[in-house]
Design a protein around this motif. Sequence first.
Motif, PDB file in Angstrom:
ATOM      1  N   GLU A  43       0.848  -1.185   0.000  1.00 26.69           N
ATOM      2  CA  GLU A  43       0.000   0.000   0.000  1.00 26.69           C
ATOM      3  C   GLU A  43       0.886   1.238   0.000  1.00 26.69           C
ATOM      4  N   LYS A  44       0.288   2.355  -0.356  1.00 26.81           N
ATOM      5  CA  LYS A  44       1.022   3.617  -0.396  1.00 26.81           C
ATOM      6  C   LYS A  44       0.646   4.540   0.770  1.00 26.81           C
ATOM      7  N   THR A  45      -0.507   4.313   1.367  1.00 22.60           N
ATOM      8  CA  THR A  45      -0.935   5.129   2.499  1.00 22.60           C
ATOM      9  C   THR A  45      -0.963   4.266   3.752  1.00 22.60           C
ATOM     10  N   GLY A  46      -0.746   4.870   4.890  1.00 27.21           N
ATOM     11  CA  GLY A  46      -0.676   4.129   6.141  1.00 27.21           C
ATOM     12  C   GLY A  46      -2.047   3.726   6.670  1.00 27.21           C
ATOM     13  N   SER A  47      -2.369   2.460   6.556  1.00 27.18           N
ATOM     14  CA  SER A  47      -3.644   1.958   7.075  1.00 27.18           C
ATOM     15  C   SER A  47      -3.453   1.140   8.353  1.00 27.18           C
ATOM     16  N   PHE A  48      -2.209   0.932   8.748  1.00 26.74           N
ATOM     17  CA  PHE A  48      -1.872   0.110   9.909  1.00 26.74           C
ATOM     18  C   PHE A  48      -1.749   1.030  11.122  1.00 26.74           C
ATOM     19  N   LYS A  49      -2.650   0.869  12.079  1.00 29.79           N
ATOM     20  CA  LYS A  49      -2.721   1.760  13.234  1.00 29.79           C
ATOM     21  C   LYS A  49      -2.362   0.988  14.503  1.00 29.79           C
ATOM     22  N   VAL A  50      -1.483   1.571  15.308  1.00 23.44           N
ATOM     23  CA  VAL A  50      -1.051   0.959  16.562  1.00 23.44           C
ATOM     24  C   VAL A  50      -1.507   1.839  17.725  1.00 23.44           C
ATOM     25  N   ASN A  51      -2.185   1.231  18.674  1.00 24.26           N
ATOM     26  CA  ASN A  51      -2.599   1.927  19.888  1.00 24.26           C
ATOM     27  C   ASN A  51      -1.636   1.509  21.001  1.00 24.26           C
ATOM     28  N   PRO A  52      -0.694   2.393  21.389  1.00 21.15           N
ATOM     29  CA  PRO A  52       0.294   2.007  22.393  1.00 21.15           C
ATOM     30  C   PRO A  52      -0.287   1.842  23.793  1.00 21.15           C
ATOM     31  N   VAL A  53      -1.408   2.481  24.093  1.00 26.44           N
ATOM     32  CA  VAL A  53      -2.029   2.351  25.407  1.00 26.44           C
ATOM     33  C   VAL A  53      -2.608   0.947  25.577  1.00 26.44           C
ATOM     34  N   LYS A  54      -3.327   0.476  24.552  1.00 27.77           N
ATOM     35  CA  LYS A  54      -3.909  -0.871  24.592  1.00 27.77           C
ATOM     36  C   LYS A  54      -2.920  -1.924  24.116  1.00 27.77           C
ATOM     37  N   ASN A  55      -1.801  -1.485  23.485  1.00 25.20           N
ATOM     38  CA  ASN A  55      -0.787  -2.364  22.915  1.00 25.20           C
ATOM     39  C   ASN A  55      -1.407  -3.300  21.871  1.00 25.20           C
ATOM     40  N   THR A  56      -2.223  -2.698  20.999  1.00 22.28           N
ATOM     41  CA  THR A  56      -2.897  -3.438  19.930  1.00 22.28           C
ATOM     42  C   THR A  56      -2.682  -2.728  18.600  1.00 22.28           C
ATOM     43  N   TRP A  57      -2.982  -3.451  17.511  1.00 27.48           N
ATOM     44  CA  TRP A  57      -2.893  -2.884  16.172  1.00 27.48           C
ATOM     45  C   TRP A  57      -4.141  -3.251  15.393  1.00 27.48           C
ATOM     46  N   TYR A  58      -4.388  -2.484  14.319  1.00 27.61           N
ATOM     47  CA  TYR A  58      -5.481  -2.808  13.411  1.00 27.61           C
ATOM     48  C   TYR A  58      -5.120  -2.289  12.032  1.00 27.61           C
ATOM     49  N   CYS A  59      -5.329  -3.103  11.009  1.00 21.34           N
ATOM     50  CA  CYS A  59      -5.137  -2.680   9.623  1.00 21.34           C
ATOM     51  C   CYS A  59      -6.498  -2.289   9.061  1.00 21.34           C
ATOM     52  N   HIS A  60      -6.631  -1.024   8.692  1.00 17.97           N
ATOM     53  CA  HIS A  60      -7.876  -0.526   8.113  1.00 17.97           C
ATOM     54  C   HIS A  60      -7.890  -0.713   6.598  1.00 17.97           C
ATOM     55  N   GLY A  61      -6.830  -1.288   6.045  1.00 17.90           N
ATOM     56  CA  GLY A  61      -6.729  -1.512   4.602  1.00 17.90           C
ATOM     57  C   GLY A  61      -7.202  -2.898   4.211  1.00 17.90           C
ATOM     58  N   ALA A  62      -6.400  -3.589   3.417  1.00 21.89           N
ATOM     59  CA  ALA A  62      -6.778  -4.888   2.857  1.00 21.89           C
ATOM     60  C   ALA A  62      -6.973  -5.973   3.915  1.00 21.89           C
ATOM     61  N   CYS A  63      -6.221  -5.925   4.996  1.00 26.23           N
ATOM     62  CA  CYS A  63      -6.319  -6.986   6.017  1.00 26.23           C
ATOM     63  C   CYS A  63      -7.645  -6.945   6.771  1.00 26.23           C
ATOM     64  N   LYS A  64      -8.084  -5.756   7.144  1.00 22.31           N
ATOM     65  CA  LYS A  64      -9.311  -5.596   7.949  1.00 22.31           C
ATOM     66  C   LYS A  64      -9.284  -6.490   9.180  1.00 22.31           C
ATOM     67  N   GLU A  65      -8.123  -6.531   9.849  1.00 18.84           N
ATOM     68  CA  GLU A  65      -7.999  -7.305  11.067  1.00 18.84           C
ATOM     69  C   GLU A  65      -6.975  -6.654  11.976  1.00 18.84           C
TER      70      GLU A  65
END
Length: 91
Positions: A43-65
């Motif tokens: 991908e060219k845009t950042g869809s992978f988001k990391v929440n350091p407080v919860k220590n979790t991640w989520y991909c809002h792009g193709a993965c959707k997980e």
Amino acid sequence: MIDAAEIARIRSEVSIVDVLEARGFRLRRVGQDFVMCCPFHDEKTGSFKVNPVKNTWYCHGACKEGGDVNCKLSALTCGKRHRMRRKTTGR
């Protein structure tokens, strides 16, 4: 099999942000979260988001997980592992 207490300890002690930065990924701070291009697909845009407080991640792009520091690494297929290694090492 790894004991549930050991998994919980790892989740609480290992920062996803630190793991990603140690592997050469460049995260950008957006509010309280971090954003980057997803290491599991192109991908060219950042869809992978990391929440350091919860220590979790989520991909809002193709993965959707999403998940924590343990779940995706153990679930990677060989092809995805290879693509991820190529993105981090250039090989």
